[in-house]
Design a protein around this motif. Structure first.
Motif, PDB file in Angstrom:
ATOM      1  N   UNK A  42      -2.535 138.502  76.396  1.00 45.22           N
ATOM      2  CA  UNK A  42      -0.923 139.500  76.180  1.00 45.22           C
ATOM      3  C   UNK A  42      -1.654 140.625  76.474  1.00 45.22           C
ATOM      4  N   UNK A  43      -1.380 141.363  77.578  1.00 47.45           N
ATOM      5  CA  UNK A  43      -1.596 142.959  77.337  1.00 47.45           C
ATOM      6  C   UNK A  43      -2.231 143.844  76.928  1.00 47.45           C
ATOM      7  N   UNK A  44      -1.550 143.787  75.132  1.00 47.83           N
ATOM      8  CA  UNK A  44      -2.039 144.265  74.308  1.00 47.83           C
ATOM      9  C   UNK A  44      -3.143 143.720  72.950  1.00 47.83           C
ATOM     10  N   UNK A  56     -11.548 147.435  65.171  1.00 50.32           N
ATOM     11  CA  UNK A  56     -10.558 148.669  65.875  1.00 50.32           C
ATOM     12  C   UNK A  56      -9.469 148.605  66.441  1.00 50.32           C
ATOM     13  N   UNK A  57      -9.412 149.321  67.070  1.00 51.02           N
ATOM     14  CA  UNK A  57      -8.589 149.670  67.751  1.00 51.02           C
ATOM     15  C   UNK A  57      -7.748 148.508  68.566  1.00 51.02           C
ATOM     16  N   UNK A  58      -6.537 149.352  68.948  1.00 52.53           N
ATOM     17  CA  UNK A  58      -5.817 148.166  70.500  1.00 52.53           C
ATOM     18  C   UNK A  58      -6.099 147.816  71.138  1.00 52.53           C
ATOM     19  N   UNK A  79      -6.146 138.817  67.820  1.00 49.25           N
ATOM     20  CA  UNK A  79      -4.829 139.192  67.326  1.00 49.25           C
ATOM     21  C   UNK A  79      -4.198 140.035  68.212  1.00 49.25           C
ATOM     22  N   UNK A  80      -2.516 138.699  68.770  1.00 54.06           N
ATOM     23  CA  UNK A  80      -1.851 139.373  69.499  1.00 54.06           C
ATOM     24  C   UNK A  80      -0.289 140.162  69.199  1.00 54.06           C
ATOM     25  N   UNK A  81      -0.278 140.249  67.882  1.00 55.55           N
ATOM     26  CA  UNK A  81       0.736 140.837  67.246  1.00 55.55           C
ATOM     27  C   UNK A  81       0.445 140.992  66.363  1.00 55.55           C
TER      28      UNK A  81
END
Length: 81
Positions: A42-44, A56-58, A79-81
């Motif tokens: 996914x995008x995030x 770190x951060x997303x 990690x996706x969620x």
């Protein structure tokens, strides 16, 4: 760099890493290349380490596409969620 070029370069780099560390054997390369990893990411995402610790951060594909492509084609868990 175009998305297509980024994907091809990333897949080639990751394949080299996976073959070098024994996670992928050359006979699996056609299958590996037939199914691009970025289709399923996914995008995030949150890049992590092998022990499950986040690094770190997303990373957001729309805000920072270069970091997103590097994360997608790195030998790290995402990690996706």
């Amino acid at each position: 760099m175009t998305e297509r070029h980024e994907a091809e370069a990333g897949r080639a780099r990751l394949a080299s890493v996976l073959i070098a560390n024994g996670s992928l054997t050359p006979d699996w390369l056609p299958t590996y290349h037939a199914v691009p990893r970025h289709w399923f990411v996914p995008a995030l995402v949150w890049p992590g380490q092998g022990d499950g610790v986040r690094q770190g951060d997303a990373v957001n594909r729309h805000a920072d596409p270069g970091d997103w492509w590097r994360a997608v084609y790195s030998d790290i868990p995402l990690t996706t969620q």
